[in-house]
Scaffold this active site. Sequence first.
Site, PDB file in Angstrom:
ATOM      1  CG  ASP A   8     -15.446 -65.906  34.367  1.00 10.78           C
ATOM      2  OD1 ASP A   8     -15.185 -66.949  34.973  1.00 10.78           O
ATOM      3  OD2 ASP A   8     -16.007 -65.876  33.253  1.00 10.78           O
ATOM      4  CB  THR A  42     -11.816 -69.367  37.038  1.00 11.39           C
ATOM      5  OG1 THR A  42     -12.267 -70.330  36.078  1.00 11.39           O
ATOM      6  CG2 THR A  42     -10.644 -69.958  37.818  1.00 11.39           C
ATOM      7  CG  ASN A 217     -19.961 -69.134  37.285  1.00  6.86           C
ATOM      8  OD1 ASN A 217     -20.302 -68.473  36.318  1.00  6.86           O
ATOM      9  ND2 ASN A 217     -18.752 -69.632  37.378  1.00  6.86           N
TER      10      ASN A 217
END
Length: 267
Positions: A8, A42, A217
């Site tokens: 990420d 991302t 997420n």
Amino acid sequence: MYKLIAIDIDDTLINDDKEVTPATQTALEQAVAAGVVVTLATGRAYASAQAIARQTGLNVPIITYQGALVKNLMDEKVLYERYVPQDAVRKLFNYCVEHNLHLQTYIDDKLYAREENQKLVDYATLNGTKYYIEPDWEKLVPQKTPKMLIIDDPDFLDELAPILRGLLGDSVHITKSKPHFLEIMHHEGTKGLALEFLAAHFGCELSETIAVGDSWNDHEMLEAAGLGVAMANAIPALKDIADFVTLSNNEDGVKYAIDKFILQTAQ
């Protein structure tokens, strides 16, 4: 032996000064030199993510828009894409107009909103993104979008998420990338499914992959990977499901994970 690591960007790869430190940069290069595929995963738009990827010298496909778009860095070929279903786009616009909520949408990698406000300005500044205003939202509905985003108070968004799940149904994936960002993608637009796709693309097993993140997420990706790594600055829920908690984004946590599990130099 791990063959692929998906990292990420915000609050994971980059520190609070929004920088990839020289130490982390070196670790990325060493992992690539060791034959490992290093990629980014991302919620950011491709345009925003690829700038960081190029700066770090990567030349592989990267996962963007929470997994709704996987695209090559070199020739910009799209390998995987999932758009928010049209019916859900219309319902979401209707709901947000009716309830006066700030909704943003991405079309052709450009950020659109119905009106300019502080939420939009702050978001664009945070991500280094240019934005466009289209007051006639009906024009935006028919256009393909990989991600829509509502910005509001974290507690309000926690109450809103189940309402939107009821309204939009199983066709969408709803998640939070930051406490005040509620993001809506196609139901197959998750970092976990994108990681599965990339592992197959590179011919490696999911057991040979590592995923590193800090927010909710990232949870599908950490659960899908052979090794799920949470940052020390990650939300508690992510740490609970992680196989390993590394140092924070301000202490080169990504470097520590690469040293430990790929280069095997960290204690």
